[in-house]
Design a protein around this motif. Structure first.
Motif, mmCIF file in Angstrom:
data_model
loop_
_atom_site.group_PDB
_atom_site.id
_atom_site.type_symbol
_atom_site.label_atom_id
_atom_site.label_comp_id
_atom_site.label_asym_id
_atom_site.label_seq_id
_atom_site.Cartn_x
_atom_site.Cartn_y
_atom_site.Cartn_z
ATOM 1 N N VAL A 147 0.863 -1.293 0.109
ATOM 2 C CA VAL A 147 -0.043 -0.111 -0.146
ATOM 3 C C VAL A 147 1.091 1.040 -0.059
ATOM 4 O O VAL A 147 0.618 3.222 -0.612
ATOM 5 N N TYR A 148 2.341 1.049 0.528
ATOM 6 C CA TYR A 148 3.286 2.484 -0.098
ATOM 7 C C TYR A 148 3.829 2.391 -0.376
ATOM 8 O O TYR A 148 4.363 1.050 -0.654
ATOM 9 N N PRO A 149 3.765 2.846 -1.371
ATOM 10 C CA PRO A 149 5.017 2.595 -2.247
ATOM 11 C C PRO A 149 6.383 3.033 -2.374
ATOM 12 O O PRO A 149 7.127 3.099 -2.481
ATOM 13 N N TRP A 150 6.815 1.711 -0.855
ATOM 14 C CA TRP A 150 8.805 1.952 -0.931
ATOM 15 C C TRP A 150 8.452 0.107 0.446
ATOM 16 O O TRP A 150 7.975 -0.310 1.170
ATOM 17 N N PRO A 151 9.571 -0.257 -1.231
ATOM 18 C CA PRO A 151 10.790 -0.303 -1.772
ATOM 19 C C PRO A 151 8.946 -0.078 -3.165
ATOM 20 O O PRO A 151 7.956 -0.274 -3.311
ATOM 21 N N GLN A 152 9.920 0.943 -4.137
ATOM 22 C CA GLN A 152 9.671 0.842 -5.432
ATOM 23 C C GLN A 152 8.534 0.115 -6.288
ATOM 24 O O GLN A 152 9.287 -1.264 -6.056
ATOM 25 N N ARG A 153 7.718 -0.427 -6.378
ATOM 26 C CA ARG A 153 6.511 -0.900 -7.174
ATOM 27 C C ARG A 153 6.724 -1.558 -8.465
ATOM 28 O O ARG A 153 7.530 -0.709 -9.312
ATOM 29 N N PRO A 154 7.486 -2.536 -8.539
ATOM 30 C CA PRO A 154 7.738 -2.838 -10.044
ATOM 31 C C PRO A 154 6.741 -2.406 -11.329
ATOM 32 O O PRO A 154 5.294 -2.251 -10.962
ATOM 33 N N ALA A 155 7.139 -2.126 -12.462
ATOM 34 C CA ALA A 155 5.962 -1.498 -13.322
ATOM 35 C C ALA A 155 5.552 -3.002 -13.771
ATOM 36 O O ALA A 155 5.226 -3.806 -13.744
ATOM 37 N N GLY A 156 3.950 -2.896 -13.423
ATOM 38 C CA GLY A 156 2.630 -3.602 -13.991
ATOM 39 C C GLY A 156 2.459 -5.070 -12.500
ATOM 40 O O GLY A 156 1.561 -5.251 -12.703
ATOM 41 N N LEU A 157 2.603 -4.411 -11.366
ATOM 42 C CA LEU A 157 2.394 -5.625 -10.340
ATOM 43 C C LEU A 157 1.229 -4.846 -9.938
ATOM 44 O O LEU A 157 0.691 -5.933 -9.839
ATOM 45 N N VAL A 158 1.021 -3.930 -9.672
ATOM 46 C CA VAL A 158 -0.715 -3.647 -9.464
ATOM 47 C C VAL A 158 -1.879 -3.544 -10.434
ATOM 48 O O VAL A 158 -2.241 -4.486 -9.649
ATOM 49 N N GLU A 159 -1.313 -4.234 -11.296
ATOM 50 C CA GLU A 159 -2.215 -4.161 -12.765
ATOM 51 C C GLU A 159 -2.549 -6.060 -12.627
ATOM 52 O O GLU A 159 -3.319 -6.322 -12.067
ATOM 53 N N GLN A 160 -0.657 -6.603 -12.221
ATOM 54 C CA GLN A 160 -0.770 -8.069 -12.377
ATOM 55 C C GLN A 160 -1.537 -8.254 -11.182
ATOM 56 O O GLN A 160 -3.031 -9.346 -11.300
ATOM 57 N N GLY A 161 -1.758 -7.651 -9.851
ATOM 58 C CA GLY A 161 -2.416 -8.358 -8.972
ATOM 59 C C GLY A 161 -4.122 -8.090 -9.537
ATOM 60 O O GLY A 161 -4.878 -9.181 -8.603
#
Length: 352
Positions: A147-161
């Motif tokens: 929920v907090y963007p640290w460490p940085q989320r890899p691109a596409g991770l949220v969409e895949q979730g």
């Protein structure tokens, strides 16, 4: 004219092993004696309400409805909050959420997920047999640890979730669609659906499924510092259920929204009994009435200070005071005048 129904009460926080809070039949009388007209029924304890039996037996559903009706109480909705949570659990939370599952499934996350999905499908059929139009649940969460963007989320991770969450929920949503019942996700911290933005991401992932809707509870928005009135303006077409629950947020120099790992009494954001917090219920009831919400106003009591018996006793009159009987005519009708198209043209200065 459509208007909000109530008062009703969610029974989950009041159930117990002793009379009169040990069975749905006796709790119906308990609720009626306090001034409630409806009960929202948790389904995680088969001794209290047998969800599988309700899905398979019209006679069982008719008996439960009749027992409540004898006390002047309607069953407003069923709840699968605990089962819905188990539809999607990140492994980091397996140990904590295992308590929501039957003992035989603990330590077996894949089997636990299958069980939870089946429970939701039972809830769809049981709700249909009871003649209900909405169902309360949680979405579960695969992404909450991010929920907090640290460490940085890899691109596409949220969409895949969200794609995986949608994959699990689409068969459930289809089952509810077949039953003619809306799935109402309580927008709640700890769930992947915890605010408007995350609900929109889920909605897109399930192709704007018509049964993917919202259980609106302003208390969770106070603790997130989210504008709950603007939320109604934005999402009112998807709000199909309403929990009347109060909260307050009083930050200081030591802690704020995240709470500093403190218990509920010491957190800046904490739930309160109705009228003891900061929620503007007058404005909420007005907005929901404005947009034609005709579901139930259901007390959900959670307070770290006040006893549950006092909270329940105070809840029914509090909700009753906020119910709005929808106006049947405009307040200035007395000053109106007959008109027609020609007269309107003269008023507009369009006739020569």
């Amino acid at each position: 004219m459509s208007q909000i129904q109530g008062p009703a009460i969610f029974l989950a926080q009041f159930m117990g092993n002793e009379a009169p809070i040990h069975s749905l039949k006796t709790m119906a009388k308990w609720a009626a004696d306090l001034g409630y007209k409806g009960v929202q029924v948790p389904t995680n304890d088969p001794a209290f309400f047998d969800l599988e039996q309700a899905a398979n037996s019209q006679a069982y559903c008719d008996a439960m409805k009749a027992a409540c009706a004898e006390q002047g109480i309607a069953i407003t909705e069923l709840s699968t909050h605990l089962q819905g949570q188990l539809v999607a659990v990140h492994p980091a939370y397996n140990e904590l959420f295992d308590n929501f599952a039957p003992a035989a499934l603990r330590g077996k996350p894949a089997e636990r997920t299958d069980w939870a999905i089946q429970q939701l499908k039972y809830a769809a059929k049981a709700s249909q047999r009871l003649g209900l139009k909405a169902h309360a649940t949680f979405s579960g969460a695969l992404l909450w640890h991010l929920v907090y963007p640290w460490p940085q989320r890899p691109a596409g991770l949220v969409e895949q979730g969200f794609a995986e969450l949608a994959k699990r929920w689409l068969p459930i949503l289809d089952a509810f669609d077949e039953a003619g019942v809306d799935v109402c996700y309580e927008i709640h911290p700890g769930e992947d659906l915890h605010d408007g933005a995350s609900f929109e991401q889920f909605l897109a992932a399930v192709n704007n499924h018509p049964r993917a809707n919202i259980l609106f509870d302003p208390s969770h928005f106070v603790l997130q510092q989210l504008d709950y009135l603007d939320f109604i303006d934005r999402y009112h077409s998807r709000i199909k259920m309403f929990h009347v629950k109060d909260a307050e947020f009083r930050p200081n120099g030591r802690s704020g929204v995240y709470g500093g790992y403190q218990d509920w009494v010491n957190r800046p954001g904490r739930f309160r009994s109705l009228g003891d917090g900061q929620v503007d219920f007058a404005s909420i009831f007005s907005k929901l009435t404005q947009y034609g919400f005709d579901g139930w106003a259901v007390l959900e009591w959670e307070c770290c200070l006040k006893d549950s018996a006092q909270g329940a006793a105070e809840g029914a009159p509090f909700i009753a005071r906020h119910l709005i009987e929808r106006a049947k005519k405009a307040f200035d009708d007395f000053a109106g005048a007959a008109t027609d198209a020609k007269r309107n043209r003269r008023i507009l200065g369009l006739d020569d």
